[in-house]
Design a protein around this motif. Structure first.
Motif, PDB file in Angstrom:
ATOM      1  N   LEU A 149     -13.858 -45.951 112.914  1.00 27.78           N
ATOM      2  CA  LEU A 149     -12.972 -45.434 113.953  1.00 27.78           C
ATOM      3  C   LEU A 149     -12.138 -44.123 113.954  1.00 27.78           C
ATOM      4  N   ASP A 163     -14.276 -45.337 122.140  1.00 26.56           N
ATOM      5  CA  ASP A 163     -14.320 -44.326 122.585  1.00 26.56           C
ATOM      6  C   ASP A 163     -14.560 -44.181 124.401  1.00 26.56           C
ATOM      7  N   TRP A 164     -15.074 -45.189 124.258  1.00 25.88           N
ATOM      8  CA  TRP A 164     -14.762 -45.429 125.965  1.00 25.88           C
ATOM      9  C   TRP A 164     -13.276 -45.380 126.556  1.00 25.88           C
ATOM     10  N   ARG A 194      -9.716 -45.803 124.608  1.00 26.67           N
ATOM     11  CA  ARG A 194      -9.076 -45.422 124.021  1.00 26.67           C
ATOM     12  C   ARG A 194      -8.453 -44.351 125.182  1.00 26.67           C
ATOM     13  N   TRP A 219     -14.476 -35.754 123.419  1.00 25.75           N
ATOM     14  CA  TRP A 219     -14.001 -37.307 123.790  1.00 25.75           C
ATOM     15  C   TRP A 219     -15.490 -37.472 124.499  1.00 25.75           C
ATOM     16  N   ALA A 276     -19.034 -37.858 122.561  1.00 29.13           N
ATOM     17  CA  ALA A 276     -18.387 -39.277 122.177  1.00 29.13           C
ATOM     18  C   ALA A 276     -19.392 -40.224 122.525  1.00 29.13           C
ATOM     19  N   ARG A 277     -18.536 -40.100 124.363  1.00 25.19           N
ATOM     20  CA  ARG A 277     -18.906 -41.216 125.054  1.00 25.19           C
ATOM     21  C   ARG A 277     -20.328 -41.146 125.484  1.00 25.19           C
ATOM     22  N   ARG A 285     -22.143 -42.468 122.378  1.00 25.76           N
ATOM     23  CA  ARG A 285     -22.328 -43.883 122.383  1.00 25.76           C
ATOM     24  C   ARG A 285     -22.759 -44.706 123.325  1.00 25.76           C
TER      25      ARG A 285
END
Lengths: 198, 436
Positions: free
Chosen positions: A197, B89-90, B92, B216, B219-220, B223
């Motif tokens: 992570l 990632d979704w 956090r 962010w 990243a989402r 992923r």
């Protein structure tokens, strides 16, 4: 003698278990293709439900000896650790003696069932009309191996109880969650990349 | 014929045999065989062979090895790790941060696996190293993994539901569909608890404000490709059941094929993987089948002795309201869960309890879901809650009491779910009723 024989049976049952596992994989492909073909191409490979039943019977019969060899059948070890050592060893032996009794009982009644099938030349009540002695014969063989292995392990446990109590505890004691987890992680470590992570 | 005291004697005998460390299957079988022998002599052993063949040659139960195989292939193919990282990632930014990941990943993993213990071990193995570097409260991390994993048997596919369906002649497809809403609701209750707790006490969740908004979002999006395939497999499996294209067993086979395709696309398909997955499948199936053979025989003997009718008459004489009856059952199952493995608890009580509960008007689907939820409680309450020990084992340090402490608030959520489905049974029955 018995120890060698039991080891041979264990080795055989590991091979048979792999064979049963491959059958499950093939069954999955067969049924998978059947469902897709039925839905989208309007034709069906007949008999997947019947074959599925036979595969399950084989997975059971061939798997029992394998699980038995790995002492994988579930026992509850909630109060076992609190018994005095001698009593606990007695209970380990009792567990394997009764399991052997159950296995022999099952194999015997599998034979009874098989003989009836043979006498009446029973066939499956399906389009395939499979003569039932074929799948039941394999099933009976699996149950017989399971009984053989169960009796072998019961005798070994009894002998260890008299000669080598520590090994009895190691080989025939109730498996703890820690044992099972170790196995699980050993099996998964090799192919599990660790998550990061960041 | 047997009187009502036979139940107490028989049940007591079975518990004693199990506590003495006999194998669960042997204990069930010896109890049934003793009853049959006592009242009928050897004649009631005669049907054993036919019954054994009937149990093993049962197409409904073929679903067990197929779902185990599907879960094994996905787990060994690395799908779980990818899924976990993507969910992290979704989620956090929610209050409680990564704690939600444990619940959400368990929920998603539960939807491709039928076992809670496998879920706990898998999610724990992925989650704990990831949390080491973070400043989260340890009991909460442990609690979310242990309790989130119980969803494995409530959210379909579920091995417990297949067994319940086979033992009680209840449609397994409908049971699966009945588990969806309560399962999702329980996941939401868990996540709601995390939100409330972390608003009240922000120290339980680590700080996580370092990620830029743009990074962010990127990243989402990146992923998403790890998240969609497992959801897709669940949709294919449950969708084909819901649409009536396939029986639960056939849907499992389709799931296996889809999983092979996915793991192949990840480049992880190998002979070694297939071999290990096949062997685990045989092991889990054979363990379950041995218990089931004994269970079907016990079911047969209990029915032969006319026990369900006697219990129903006795209950009718006492005149308790249905909800009081359910309350009694909750107490009974919490108590039994202290001694028994959750599967053994379910199998040993079905022959007696099922006819009684359906007799007072509860839907078989509703009772199936209720029973599975009671199994969930058994999995996370000491002294024999399997998930607690699995999580403790994966953690590998400290004491199991920290796990128990972290799980306790979530046990409250499960009880809340029991209350909700008892007073609003539609939570369970609405979705399957919309089906036909």
């Amino acid at each position: 003698m018995i120890a060698t024989l039991t080891r041979q049976v264990d080795r055989l049952s590991a091979l048979l278990a792999l064979f049963a596992g491959i059958l499950v994989l093939l069954l999955a492909l067969f049924i998978g293709v059947d469902v897709i073909a039925r839905r989208f191409f309007a034709f069906s490979l007949q008999g997947s439900d019947e074959l599925g039943g036979y595969v399950l019977a084989l997975v059971g019969a061939l798997g029992f000896a394998y699980v038995q060899a790995e002492r994988g059948f579930t026992r509850i070890d909630l109060i076992l650790p609190y018994f005095p050592a001698a009593v606990r060893r007695g209970l380990h032996v009792l567990a394997y003696l009764t399991l052997a009794g159950f296995a022999v009982f099952m194999a015997w009644y599998a034979l009874v069932e098989y003989r009836e099938t043979w006498a009446f030349d029973s066939r499956a009540n399906t389009p395939l009309q499979t003569p039932l002695w074929i799948p039941q014969g394999l099933w009976l063989a699996g149950m017989a191996i399971c009984a053989l292995s169960a009796v072998g392990h019961a005798v070994l446990a009894l002998r260890l109880a008299m000669g080598d109590p520590d090994r009895l505890e190691r080989q025939y004691g109730a498996r703890t969650v820690a044992d099972e987890l170790e196995e699980f992680q050993a099996a998964h470590r090799a192919d599990a990349p660790s998550a990061r992570l960041d | 014929m047997a009187g009502i005291e036979v139940i107490a004697i028989g049940f007591g005998l079975m518990l004693v045999l199990m506590m003495l460390g006999l194998h669960i299957a042997t204990a069930l079988f010896l109890t049934a065989a003793t009853g049959a022998w006592w009242y009928y002599g050897g004649t009631m052993f005669r049907p054993f062979g036919t019954m054994m063949w009937g149990t093993l040659n049962n197409f409904l139960l073929v679903a067990i090895p197929l779902y185990v195989l599907m879960g094994e292939i996905l787990m060994r193919g690395g799908v779980t790790e990818r899924m976990y990282v993507a969910l992290a990632d979704w989620l956090r930014r929610l209050p409680g941060g990564l704690l939600h990941t444990n619940i959400a990943a368990s929920t998603l993993f539960a939807s491709i696996s039928g076992s809670s213990v496998a879920t706990a071990a898998t999610i724990g193995t992925v989650a704990f190293p990831a949390f080491r570097k973070q400043s989260y409260s340890e009991p909460w991390v442990l609690g979310t993994v242990a309790s989130g994993a119980t969803l494995g048997i409530l959210i379909p596919p579920s091995i417990n539901m297949i067994i319940y369906g086979a033992l009680t002649n209840t449609s397994i497809g409908q049971l699966f569909i009945a588990g969806v809403v309560p399962g999702a609701l329980l996941a939401l209750l868990f996540m709601g608890l995390i939100v409330i707790a972390s608003v009240l006490d922000p120290t339980i969740a680590g700080k996580d404000g370092t990620v830029e908004d743009a990074a962010w979002r990127a990243a989402r999006r990146r992923r998403l490709k790890d998240l969609l395939p497992p959801i897709g497999i669940f949709t294919v499996v449950m969708g084909s059941i819901y649409a009536g294209w396939a029986t639960p067993t056939e849907a499992a086979a389709v799931g296996v094929v889809a999983s092979l395709g996915l793991v192949g696309a990840y480049g992880r398909l190998s002979l070694g993987l297939l071999r290990e997955a096949a062997l685990t499948t045989v092991r889990v199936t054979a363990m379950t089948l041995l218990i089931l053979i004994a269970a079907f025989y016990l079911n047969f003997v209990v029915g032969l002795l006319g026990i369900p009718a006697k219990v129903s008459t006795a209950i009718a004489a006492v005149d308790v309201a249905p909800w009081q009856m359910i309350l009694l059952l909750v107490v009974l199952y919490v108590f039994l869960g202290c001694f028994l493995d959750s599967l053994a608890m379910m199998i040993a009580t079905i022959p007696i309890v099922f006819p009684v509960v359906t007799g007072i008007g509860y839907d078989p689907l509703w009772f199936g879901v209720f029973l599975v939820v009671m199994c969930e409680i058994a999995l996370i309450t000491p002294p024999v809650g399997m998930n607690l020990y699995v999580v403790q084992g994966v953690r590998g340090r400290g004491s199991v009491s920290t796990v128990v402490r972290g799980t306790l608030p979530f046990v409250g959520c499960v009880f809340l779910l029991i209350l909700l489905i008892t007073f609003i049974p539609g939570i369970v029955t609405w979705l399957p009723a919309s089906l036909y």
